[in-house]
Scaffold this motif. Structure first.
Motif, PDB file in Angstrom:
ATOM      1  N   ALA A 174       0.812  -1.226   0.000  1.00 27.58           N
ATOM      2  CA  ALA A 174       0.000   0.000   0.000  1.00 27.58           C
ATOM      3  C   ALA A 174       0.837   1.264   0.000  1.00 27.58           C
ATOM      4  O   ALA A 174       0.287   2.357  -0.188  1.00 27.58           O
ATOM      5  N   GLY A 175       2.151   1.166   0.178  1.00 30.44           N
ATOM      6  CA  GLY A 175       2.990   2.356   0.201  1.00 30.44           C
ATOM      7  C   GLY A 175       3.363   2.893  -1.163  1.00 30.44           C
ATOM      8  O   GLY A 175       3.922   3.989  -1.263  1.00 30.44           O
ATOM      9  N   HIS A 176       3.067   2.145  -2.233  1.00 31.77           N
ATOM     10  CA  HIS A 176       3.428   2.595  -3.576  1.00 31.77           C
ATOM     11  C   HIS A 176       2.326   3.447  -4.192  1.00 31.77           C
ATOM     12  O   HIS A 176       1.161   3.391  -3.770  1.00 31.77           O
ATOM     13  N   LEU A 177       2.709   4.223  -5.200  1.00 37.66           N
ATOM     14  CA  LEU A 177       1.727   5.028  -5.919  1.00 37.66           C
ATOM     15  C   LEU A 177       0.662   4.123  -6.528  1.00 37.66           C
ATOM     16  O   LEU A 177       0.962   3.038  -7.016  1.00 37.66           O
ATOM     17  N   PRO A 178      -0.586   4.572  -6.507  1.00 40.94           N
ATOM     18  CA  PRO A 178      -1.659   3.737  -7.067  1.00 40.94           C
ATOM     19  C   PRO A 178      -1.401   3.308  -8.512  1.00 40.94           C
ATOM     20  O   PRO A 178      -1.659   2.161  -8.876  1.00 40.94           O
ATOM     21  N   HIS A 179      -0.876   4.213  -9.337  1.00 38.26           N
ATOM     22  CA  HIS A 179      -0.663   3.867 -10.739  1.00 38.26           C
ATOM     23  C   HIS A 179       0.508   2.902 -10.913  1.00 38.26           C
ATOM     24  O   HIS A 179       0.501   2.074 -11.838  1.00 38.26           O
ATOM     25  N   PHE A 180       1.522   3.003 -10.034  1.00 36.88           N
ATOM     26  CA  PHE A 180       2.597   2.026 -10.111  1.00 36.88           C
ATOM     27  C   PHE A 180       2.095   0.641  -9.727  1.00 36.88           C
ATOM     28  O   PHE A 180       2.480  -0.366 -10.333  1.00 36.88           O
ATOM     29  N   LYS A 181       1.226   0.584  -8.725  1.00 32.60           N
ATOM     30  CA  LYS A 181       0.645  -0.707  -8.362  1.00 32.60           C
ATOM     31  C   LYS A 181      -0.178  -1.268  -9.518  1.00 32.60           C
ATOM     32  O   LYS A 181      -0.201  -2.484  -9.744  1.00 32.60           O
ATOM     33  N   LEU A 182      -0.836  -0.387 -10.267  1.00 36.10           N
ATOM     34  CA  LEU A 182      -1.573  -0.845 -11.446  1.00 36.10           C
ATOM     35  C   LEU A 182      -0.640  -1.469 -12.470  1.00 36.10           C
ATOM     36  O   LEU A 182      -0.966  -2.488 -13.095  1.00 36.10           O
ATOM     37  N   VAL A 183       0.529  -0.849 -12.660  1.00 33.25           N
ATOM     38  CA  VAL A 183       1.514  -1.406 -13.595  1.00 33.25           C
ATOM     39  C   VAL A 183       1.949  -2.796 -13.131  1.00 33.25           C
ATOM     40  O   VAL A 183       1.986  -3.756 -13.925  1.00 33.25           O
ATOM     41  N   VAL A 184       2.271  -2.920 -11.843  1.00 32.45           N
ATOM     42  CA  VAL A 184       2.690  -4.216 -11.307  1.00 32.45           C
ATOM     43  C   VAL A 184       1.580  -5.244 -11.475  1.00 32.45           C
ATOM     44  O   VAL A 184       1.820  -6.387 -11.883  1.00 32.45           O
ATOM     45  N   GLU A 185       0.345  -4.844 -11.180  1.00 34.92           N
ATOM     46  CA  GLU A 185      -0.778  -5.772 -11.284  1.00 34.92           C
ATOM     47  C   GLU A 185      -1.029  -6.203 -12.729  1.00 34.92           C
ATOM     48  O   GLU A 185      -1.379  -7.356 -12.992  1.00 34.92           O
ATOM     49  N   GLN A 186      -0.835  -5.274 -13.671  1.00 42.22           N
ATOM     50  CA  GLN A 186      -0.978  -5.633 -15.087  1.00 42.22           C
ATOM     51  C   GLN A 186       0.060  -6.667 -15.488  1.00 42.22           C
ATOM     52  O   GLN A 186      -0.250  -7.661 -16.158  1.00 42.22           O
ATOM     53  N   LEU A 187       1.303  -6.453 -15.063  1.00 42.60           N
ATOM     54  CA  LEU A 187       2.361  -7.416 -15.380  1.00 42.60           C
ATOM     55  C   LEU A 187       2.110  -8.743 -14.679  1.00 42.60           C
ATOM     56  O   LEU A 187       2.398  -9.815 -15.225  1.00 42.60           O
ATOM     57  N   MET A 188       1.557  -8.688 -13.469  1.00 42.91           N
ATOM     58  CA  MET A 188       1.196  -9.910 -12.760  1.00 42.91           C
ATOM     59  C   MET A 188       0.153 -10.686 -13.552  1.00 42.91           C
ATOM     60  O   MET A 188       0.267 -11.898 -13.752  1.00 42.91           O
ATOM     61  N   GLN A 189      -0.898  -9.970 -13.994  1.00 42.40           N
ATOM     62  CA  GLN A 189      -1.983 -10.617 -14.728  1.00 42.40           C
ATOM     63  C   GLN A 189      -1.474 -11.269 -16.011  1.00 42.40           C
ATOM     64  O   GLN A 189      -1.954 -12.329 -16.420  1.00 42.40           O
ATOM     65  N   ASP A 190      -0.497 -10.622 -16.647  1.00 45.45           N
ATOM     66  CA  ASP A 190       0.030 -11.128 -17.918  1.00 45.45           C
ATOM     67  C   ASP A 190       1.078 -12.223 -17.734  1.00 45.45           C
ATOM     68  O   ASP A 190       1.588 -12.766 -18.719  1.00 45.45           O
ATOM     69  N   GLY A 191       1.416 -12.543 -16.472  1.00 43.82           N
ATOM     70  CA  GLY A 191       2.396 -13.597 -16.215  1.00 43.82           C
ATOM     71  C   GLY A 191       3.802 -13.237 -16.639  1.00 43.82           C
ATOM     72  O   GLY A 191       4.573 -14.111 -17.051  1.00 43.82           O
ATOM     73  N   LEU A 192       4.174 -11.956 -16.540  1.00 43.13           N
ATOM     74  CA  LEU A 192       5.466 -11.498 -17.034  1.00 43.13           C
ATOM     75  C   LEU A 192       6.478 -11.236 -15.923  1.00 43.13           C
ATOM     76  O   LEU A 192       7.581 -10.778 -16.202  1.00 43.13           O
ATOM     77  N   LEU A 193       6.117 -11.514 -14.671  1.00 46.10           N
ATOM     78  CA  LEU A 193       7.038 -11.277 -13.573  1.00 46.10           C
ATOM     79  C   LEU A 193       7.617 -12.587 -13.052  1.00 46.10           C
ATOM     80  O   LEU A 193       6.964 -13.630 -13.081  1.00 46.10           O
ATOM     81  N   THR A 194       8.841 -12.509 -12.558  1.00 46.96           N
ATOM     82  CA  THR A 194       9.503 -13.663 -11.957  1.00 46.96           C
ATOM     83  C   THR A 194       9.046 -13.870 -10.521  1.00 46.96           C
ATOM     84  O   THR A 194       8.789 -14.993 -10.089  1.00 46.96           O
ATOM     85  N   ALA A 195       8.934 -12.777  -9.776  1.00 46.78           N
ATOM     86  CA  ALA A 195       8.533 -12.858  -8.375  1.00 46.78           C
ATOM     87  C   ALA A 195       8.033 -11.502  -7.923  1.00 46.78           C
ATOM     88  O   ALA A 195       8.406 -10.466  -8.480  1.00 46.78           O
ATOM     89  N   ILE A 196       7.183 -11.525  -6.910  1.00 46.60           N
ATOM     90  CA  ILE A 196       6.813 -10.295  -6.242  1.00 46.60           C
ATOM     91  C   ILE A 196       7.018 -10.486  -4.743  1.00 46.60           C
ATOM     92  O   ILE A 196       6.898 -11.591  -4.218  1.00 46.60           O
ATOM     93  N   PHE A 197       7.340  -9.375  -4.096  1.00 43.62           N
ATOM     94  CA  PHE A 197       7.500  -9.345  -2.647  1.00 43.62           C
ATOM     95  C   PHE A 197       6.357  -8.500  -2.107  1.00 43.62           C
ATOM     96  O   PHE A 197       6.247  -7.317  -2.447  1.00 43.62           O
ATOM     97  N   ALA A 198       5.519  -9.117  -1.316  1.00 43.98           N
ATOM     98  CA  ALA A 198       4.268  -8.473  -0.960  1.00 43.98           C
ATOM     99  C   ALA A 198       3.960  -8.630   0.512  1.00 43.98           C
ATOM    100  O   ALA A 198       4.420  -9.560   1.175  1.00 43.98           O
ATOM    101  N   THR A 199       3.165  -7.688   1.002  1.00 45.16           N
ATOM    102  CA  THR A 199       2.539  -7.855   2.302  1.00 45.16           C
ATOM    103  C   THR A 199       1.278  -8.702   2.091  1.00 45.16           C
ATOM    104  O   THR A 199       1.028  -9.197   0.994  1.00 45.16           O
ATOM    105  N   SER A 200       0.468  -8.832   3.122  1.00 49.11           N
ATOM    106  CA  SER A 200      -0.681  -9.734   3.046  1.00 49.11           C
ATOM    107  C   SER A 200      -1.741  -9.273   2.054  1.00 49.11           C
ATOM    108  O   SER A 200      -2.708  -9.990   1.811  1.00 49.11           O
ATOM    109  N   THR A 201      -1.573  -8.088   1.459  1.00 48.77           N
ATOM    110  CA  THR A 201      -2.542  -7.592   0.479  1.00 48.77           C
ATOM    111  C   THR A 201      -2.793  -8.612  -0.614  1.00 48.77           C
ATOM    112  O   THR A 201      -3.938  -8.911  -0.962  1.00 48.77           O
ATOM    113  N   VAL A 202      -1.720  -9.153  -1.176  1.00 51.63           N
ATOM    114  CA  VAL A 202      -1.847 -10.058  -2.313  1.00 51.63           C
ATOM    115  C   VAL A 202      -2.524 -11.362  -1.905  1.00 51.63           C
ATOM    116  O   VAL A 202      -3.143 -12.034  -2.731  1.00 51.63           O
TER     117      VAL A 202
END
Length: 587
Positions: A382-410
């Motif tokens: 939750a500490g990141h800019l909303p639009h940056f989180k959108l970018v990360v989530e888009q890449l997550m949805q597309d299966g283009l990331l190797t790993a994410i480091f997350a709090t319990s949000t995910v």
């Protein structure tokens, strides 16, 4: 509930045999001198994690299950029986669905929404988190078309007049209050409340209770969760306060088997255990290493080494659940030069990043873009800019990331197609202090591992450390989820909030209809019934009844027969056959 496969076997829809040859068959890598032998004795050392000699390899007992790693062959989608039942039931009554993560609860919401929209109705999809709302907004936009879907969160307001609105539960509650204050009806016909276990959240559960209590009975309710142990009780409460039928639909079968793993400090990847017991080599390690440390000092988790081991075993992508935002950001710095990127995936990822940065040009200098472009890792909190989180989530949805480091949000429903979930500690910071993970919290986290149609098997990797109780985590894998209990409590803050938005009479209604009141009343009733049954057991001692239940059943039948005799005598007092008939109606 034990979600792990009892023994390695051919998953449904999978091939009859695993891949031939070496499990780690892949492209040659510079400097790769993987050993072919596998240590039987677990490592033990008092040195720090970065000082340990590290050789990524797997225990022999793990090889059979790793042969099934991969994507299953595409097959036509056939909804499971619980999905069909839920879609049909929500047409006529409120429904509570409890099913494992990844089993297809969103399918139920989509089909229910499709029917409402086809009739010209309106749908509200409420979630507890902005990240989940953003994810569902994109997902539903692809299904129903962008003009049919709107988004309402504290950060974004898109197409607010759309027939299908996705947003947080707080926004829905506020809209409901506005409609009530104006004497209007809420413009929706179906409300889907995702992650319904938030009813038991200490800080936000009251918002969910208020929303459910004040929603008009004409508005159909669909509650979805992976971790509601008392789904039937929640359905009974809905029926009680809304005076409408409600149904609980429960499925316990996880579509993708979960297999827990343990990574020794020297790089040996091993099964964690079976049932409540740790594997012998893990037990030996745990017995010789303390599982708790003192908070305050920083410990370095070797994230790069972990990624290297997962990469060699073909267990990426992965989600690392960490305790704080700063830990998530710091972990990124350990991930360069640890994973050899597939050039095609890397090119596709960079192209997608360029598209998103062009859409949000103020992100072009974001310091974390280097991690997205390089090793393909990201921090999500939750500490990141909303639009940056959108970018990360888009890449997550597309299966283009190797790993994410997350709090319990995910853990609460964001659809990141991860093959492995990494559990780095056995406790969790709840905003006040550190507490041991519960079965519900672990189920939420590990529910991200292995996605339907994407994996044949999912993995949960336990990492040793000063704040890791390995035996506790192993016991939680086989434990059922915790029941949802109302968190409604009268305190100074709550009194002020209620008085600022309600009249005293409305507050009384809220408290009388709350889940807390219902559960307390039900609990008292259950205790009184237990006392009655115990007393009845004493009274029938020495009789022919096998127990109080049989005595109650026979007593009920006796009363029914007696009533029939009296009724027939009053209707036909002078008929000659009355006496004969009475002989057959003697209680």
């Amino acid at each position: 509930m034990d979600n792990r496969p009892k023994k390695p076997g051919r998953p449904r829809g999978g091939p009859k045999g695993g891949p031939k040859g070496d499990l780690f068959k892949r492209r040659p890598r510079p400097g790769d001198d993987r050993p072919t032998d596998h240590d039987r004795r677990p490592p033990h050392s008092g040195r720090g994690p970065e000082d340990e000699p590290y050789r990524p390899r797997v225990h022999d007992s793990l090889r059979p299950i790793l042969r099934y790693v991969g994507t299953p062959e595409p097959t036509p989608f056939i909804p499971d029986p619980f999905q069909v039942e839920a879609v049909q039931a929500v047409e006529h009554r409120d429904v509570v669905v409890s099913a494992p993560t990844g089993s297809g609860k969103t399918y139920i919401a989509v089909e229910a929404a499709r029917k409402v929209l086809a009739r010209g109705g309106h749908v509200w999809y409420a979630s507890p988190l902005k990240a989940l709302s953003n994810s569902k907004f994109l997902e539903f936009g692809k299904i129903f078309g962008p003009n049919a879907v709107g988004l309402l969160t504290g950060d974004h307001k898109v197409n607010a007049e759309a027939p299908l609105i996705v947003g947080t539960t707080e926004i829905l509650r506020n809209q409901l209050y506005d409609a009530m204050s104006r004497g209007e009806n809420l413009a929706t016909d179906l409300v889907v409340m995702d992650e319904a276990h938030y009813l038991g959240d200490p800080d936000r559960g009251v918002v969910w209770e208020e929303t459910i209590i004040y929603l008009p009975a004409r508005v159909r309710l669909l509650l979805l969760s992976a971790t509601v142990a008392n789904a039937n009780e929640i359905a009974d409460w809905l029926a009680f306060i809304r005076k409408e039928k409600a149904q609980a639909i429960v499925s316990t079968e996880r579509p993708v088997p979960l297999y827990p793993l343990f990574l020794f400090p020297d790089g040996l990847l091993s099964p964690l255990g079976r049932g409540p017991n740790l594997a012998p080599q893990v037990r030996h390690f745990v017995d010789h290493n303390p599982h708790r440390g003192h908070r305050g000092g920083r410990t370095q988790t070797p994230y790069g080494r972990i990624l290297k081991s997962l990469d060699q075993a073909d267990l990426l992508p992965a989600i690392f659940f960490l305790k704080s935002r700063s830990d998530c950001d710091q972990a990124l710095t350990h991930c360069f030069h640890t994973v050899v990127q597939d050039p095609r995936i890397e090119a596709k990822r960079n192209h997608r990043i360029d598209e998103l940065v062009e859409k949000y040009p103020f992100l072009k200098d974001h310091p974390h873009l280097q991690y997205l472009r390089g090793p393909g890792v990201a921090a999500h909190h939750a500490g990141h800019l909303p639009h940056f989180k959108l970018v990360v989530e888009q890449l997550m949805q597309d299966g283009l990331l190797t790993a994410i480091f997350a709090t319990s949000t995910v853990a609460a429903g964001v659809n990141f197609p991860a093959r492995t979930v990494v559990v780095c500690q056995s406790d969790r910071f709840n905003g006040r202090d550190f507490q041991d993970l519960t079965a519900t919290e672990l189920l939420q986290m590990t529910g991200r591992a292995g996605r339907r149609g994407m994996d044949r098997v999912g993995f949960a990797l336990v990492i040793p450390g000063p704040f890791q109780n390995v035996a506790l985590v192993q016991s939680l894998f086989g434990a059922p989820p915790d029941p949802v209990l109302s968190r409604l409590s009268i305190n100074f803050s709550m009194v002020l909030n209620l008085l600022s938005s309600h009249q005293p009479a409305q507050i009384q209604v809220l408290l009388d209809l709350s889940l807390a009141t219902y559960q307390q009343t039900r609990s008292r009733t259950a205790k009184e019934m237990t006392k009655i049954m115990d007393r009845l057991m004493v009274l029938i001692a020495g009789g022919k009844c096998q127990g109080p239940e049989e005595a109650l059943h026979l007593f009920t039948r006796r009363r029914a027969l007696t009533d029939d005799v009296y009724r027939l005598r009053s209707l036909r007092p002078h008929l000659a056959w009355e006496t004969t008939l009475s002989r057959y109606l003697v209680p």
